[in-house]
Design a protein around this motif. Structure first.
Motif, PDB file in Angstrom:
ATOM      1  N   VAL A  86       0.909  -1.091   0.052  1.00 18.16           N
ATOM      2  CA  VAL A  86      -0.061   0.123   0.112  1.00 18.16           C
ATOM      3  C   VAL A  86       0.810   1.261   0.124  1.00 18.16           C
ATOM      4  CG1 VAL A  86      -1.669   1.392   1.318  1.00 18.16           C
ATOM      5  CG2 VAL A  86      -2.082  -0.963   1.005  1.00 18.16           C
ATOM      6  N   ALA A  87       1.927   1.188   0.709  1.00 19.08           N
ATOM      7  CA  ALA A  87       2.804   2.495   1.104  1.00 19.08           C
ATOM      8  C   ALA A  87       3.586   2.639  -0.292  1.00 19.08           C
ATOM      9  CB  ALA A  87       3.693   2.331   1.927  1.00 19.08           C
ATOM     10  N   ASP A  88       3.936   1.641  -0.912  1.00 22.95           N
ATOM     11  CA  ASP A  88       4.610   1.589  -2.296  1.00 22.95           C
ATOM     12  C   ASP A  88       3.829   2.194  -3.306  1.00 22.95           C
ATOM     13  OD1 ASP A  88       7.063   0.782  -1.121  1.00 22.95           O
ATOM     14  OD2 ASP A  88       7.144  -0.988  -1.849  1.00 22.95           O
ATOM     15  N   ALA A  89       2.468   1.814  -3.508  1.00 19.29           N
ATOM     16  CA  ALA A  89       1.578   2.105  -4.538  1.00 19.29           C
ATOM     17  C   ALA A  89       1.123   3.396  -4.531  1.00 19.29           C
ATOM     18  CB  ALA A  89       0.469   1.065  -4.446  1.00 19.29           C
ATOM     19  N   CYS A  90       1.329   4.080  -3.499  1.00 18.10           N
ATOM     20  CA  CYS A  90       0.925   5.536  -3.272  1.00 18.10           C
ATOM     21  C   CYS A  90       0.902   6.183  -4.605  1.00 18.10           C
ATOM     22  CB  CYS A  90       1.550   6.266  -2.320  1.00 18.10           C
ATOM     23  SG  CYS A  90       0.889   7.941  -1.782  1.00 18.10           S
ATOM     24  N   PRO A  91      -0.350   6.680  -5.079  1.00 19.36           N
ATOM     25  CA  PRO A  91      -0.185   7.606  -6.409  1.00 19.36           C
ATOM     26  C   PRO A  91       0.163   9.027  -6.268  1.00 19.36           C
ATOM     27  CG  PRO A  91      -2.361   7.396  -5.599  1.00 19.36           C
ATOM     28  CD  PRO A  91      -1.596   6.420  -4.722  1.00 19.36           C
ATOM     29  N   PHE A  92       0.326   9.787  -4.842  1.00 16.28           N
ATOM     30  CA  PHE A  92       0.844  10.818  -4.901  1.00 16.28           C
ATOM     31  C   PHE A  92       2.109  10.760  -4.482  1.00 16.28           C
ATOM     32  CE2 PHE A  92      -3.770  10.590  -3.749  1.00 16.28           C
ATOM     33  CZ  PHE A  92      -4.319  11.279  -4.680  1.00 16.28           C
ATOM     34  N   PRO A  93       2.978  12.112  -4.529  1.00 16.02           N
ATOM     35  CA  PRO A  93       4.313  12.159  -4.280  1.00 16.02           C
ATOM     36  C   PRO A  93       4.431  12.272  -2.791  1.00 16.02           C
ATOM     37  CG  PRO A  93       3.546  14.120  -5.116  1.00 16.02           C
ATOM     38  CD  PRO A  93       2.273  13.374  -5.280  1.00 16.02           C
ATOM     39  N   GLY A 132      -6.808   2.089  -4.280  1.00 15.68           N
ATOM     40  CA  GLY A 132      -5.832   1.189  -4.258  1.00 15.68           C
ATOM     41  C   GLY A 132      -6.620  -0.178  -4.077  1.00 15.68           C
ATOM     42  N   ASP A 133      -5.678  -1.161  -3.536  1.00 12.49           N
ATOM     43  CA  ASP A 133      -6.029  -2.557  -3.120  1.00 12.49           C
ATOM     44  C   ASP A 133      -6.579  -2.485  -1.685  1.00 12.49           C
ATOM     45  OD1 ASP A 133      -6.395  -5.219  -2.957  1.00 12.49           O
ATOM     46  OD2 ASP A 133      -4.274  -5.538  -2.329  1.00 12.49           O
ATOM     47  N   HIS A 134      -7.948  -2.514  -1.505  1.00 10.51           N
ATOM     48  CA  HIS A 134      -8.489  -2.287  -0.230  1.00 10.51           C
ATOM     49  C   HIS A 134      -8.359  -1.330   0.418  1.00 10.51           C
ATOM     50  CE1 HIS A 134      -8.618  -6.871  -0.674  1.00 10.51           C
ATOM     51  NE2 HIS A 134      -9.534  -6.935   0.212  1.00 10.51           N
ATOM     52  N   ALA A 135      -7.801  -0.030  -0.331  1.00  7.59           N
ATOM     53  CA  ALA A 135      -7.180   1.129   0.224  1.00  7.59           C
ATOM     54  C   ALA A 135      -7.721   2.168  -0.676  1.00  7.59           C
ATOM     55  CB  ALA A 135      -5.998   1.128   0.338  1.00  7.59           C
ATOM     56  N   LEU A 136      -7.661   3.362  -0.037  1.00  9.69           N
ATOM     57  CA  LEU A 136      -8.137   4.610  -0.683  1.00  9.69           C
ATOM     58  C   LEU A 136      -7.302   5.732  -0.174  1.00  9.69           C
ATOM     59  CD1 LEU A 136     -11.475   6.534  -1.475  1.00  9.69           C
ATOM     60  CD2 LEU A 136      -9.770   7.497   0.235  1.00  9.69           C
ATOM     61  N   ARG A 167      -5.447   6.557   8.434  1.00 11.79           N
ATOM     62  CA  ARG A 167      -4.135   6.569   8.808  1.00 11.79           C
ATOM     63  C   ARG A 167      -3.728   7.869   8.151  1.00 11.79           C
ATOM     64  NH1 ARG A 167      -7.030   3.789  11.992  1.00 11.79           N
ATOM     65  NH2 ARG A 167      -6.210   2.494  13.284  1.00 11.79           N
ATOM     66  N   ASN A 168      -2.962   8.649   8.824  1.00 14.62           N
ATOM     67  CA  ASN A 168      -2.200  10.004   7.971  1.00 14.62           C
ATOM     68  C   ASN A 168      -0.794   9.154   7.759  1.00 14.62           C
ATOM     69  OD1 ASN A 168       0.017  10.045  10.218  1.00 14.62           O
ATOM     70  ND2 ASN A 168      -0.900  11.532  11.241  1.00 14.62           N
ATOM     71  N   TRP A 169      -0.001   9.783   6.618  1.00 16.28           N
ATOM     72  CA  TRP A 169       1.025   9.164   6.190  1.00 16.28           C
ATOM     73  C   TRP A 169       2.186   8.750   7.076  1.00 16.28           C
ATOM     74  CZ3 TRP A 169       1.118   6.744   1.871  1.00 16.28           C
ATOM     75  CH2 TRP A 169       2.301   6.160   1.302  1.00 16.28           C
ATOM     76  N   ASN A 170       2.472   9.685   8.200  1.00 16.80           N
ATOM     77  CA  ASN A 170       3.354   9.334   9.223  1.00 16.80           C
ATOM     78  C   ASN A 170       3.029   7.812  10.047  1.00 16.80           C
ATOM     79  OD1 ASN A 170       5.132  11.365   8.976  1.00 16.80           O
ATOM     80  ND2 ASN A 170       4.250  12.549  10.957  1.00 16.80           N
ATOM     81  N   THR A 171       1.976   7.721  10.022  1.00 21.89           N
ATOM     82  CA  THR A 171       1.412   6.428  10.493  1.00 21.89           C
ATOM     83  C   THR A 171       1.523   5.146   9.606  1.00 21.89           C
ATOM     84  OG1 THR A 171       0.014   7.648  12.262  1.00 21.89           O
ATOM     85  CG2 THR A 171      -0.266   5.175  11.939  1.00 21.89           C
TER      86      THR A 171
END
Length: 181
Positions: A86-93, A132-136, A167-171
């Motif tokens: 999920v972290a690796d697939a983040c579509p935002f920078p 994303g996969d089970h994620a937004l 969860r925020n990106w830090n988490t």
């Protein structure tokens, strides 16, 4: 043994559904989990288990929390490989954004674009979301608390039949690190 993160939804917010992290760790250890660690007070626990899968572990923890604390709490359990993907697939920078601007909502089941078709993304710009996969993934430049798009995404007709927890990106990054073993 596999390392997992348990994501508890809606605890320790506004003085409601109080779940002290020390008690949560003890509860999880009592269920036979090892290396239990928590992150912040908002419902993240990392643990190893030698039995079960994500769904059965989440169900077991949900039941134990209600029995111990006296109220229901939705729980998602995810392993390191999923959290990393999920972290690796983040579509935002992500590296270019402040962590408060980027969030991931984890879902208990796959979601498709049709579920979100009624949301006019252009009306919420510069806020954006991607599936994303089970994620937004949600980009909210002014933060989640001021996000009109986040409000629209959390409406019951959107989340009906799902457990959804953000969860925020830090988490997001911290959970990947904590579950790396």
């Amino acid at each position: 043994m596999t390392t997992y993160a348990a994501l508890l939804r809606g605890i320790n917010v506004g003085g409601k559904k109080k779940v002290p992290m020390a008690e949560l760790r003890g509860l999880m250890e009592g269920l036979g989990h090892h290396g239990v660690r928590t992150h912040l007070q908002s419902g993240q626990a990392v643990f190893t288990a030698d039995r079960g899968d994500e769904q059965s572990l989440a169900a077991e923890l949900t039941e134990a929390i209600e029995a111990h604390f006296g109220f229901p709490v939705d729980v998602l359990v995810r392993d390191h490989a999923y959290l990393r993907a999920v972290a690796d697939a983040c579509p935002f920078p992500a590296a270019e954004l402040a962590p408060k601007q980027l969030h991931v909502t984890y879902f208990s089941a796959p979601v498709d674009a049709e579920r979100f078709a009624a949301i006019d993304q252009a009306a919420h710009l510069p806020e954006e979301f991607r599936l994303g996969d089970h994620a937004l993934y949600l980009y909210a430049p002014d933060g989640l608390g001021r996000s009109k798009l986040a409000e629209a995404l959390s409406r019951p007709r959107i989340t009906k039949g799902l457990i959804a927890t953000s969860r925020n990106w830090n988490t997001v990054v911290k959970l990947v690190e904590m579950t790396a073993g």
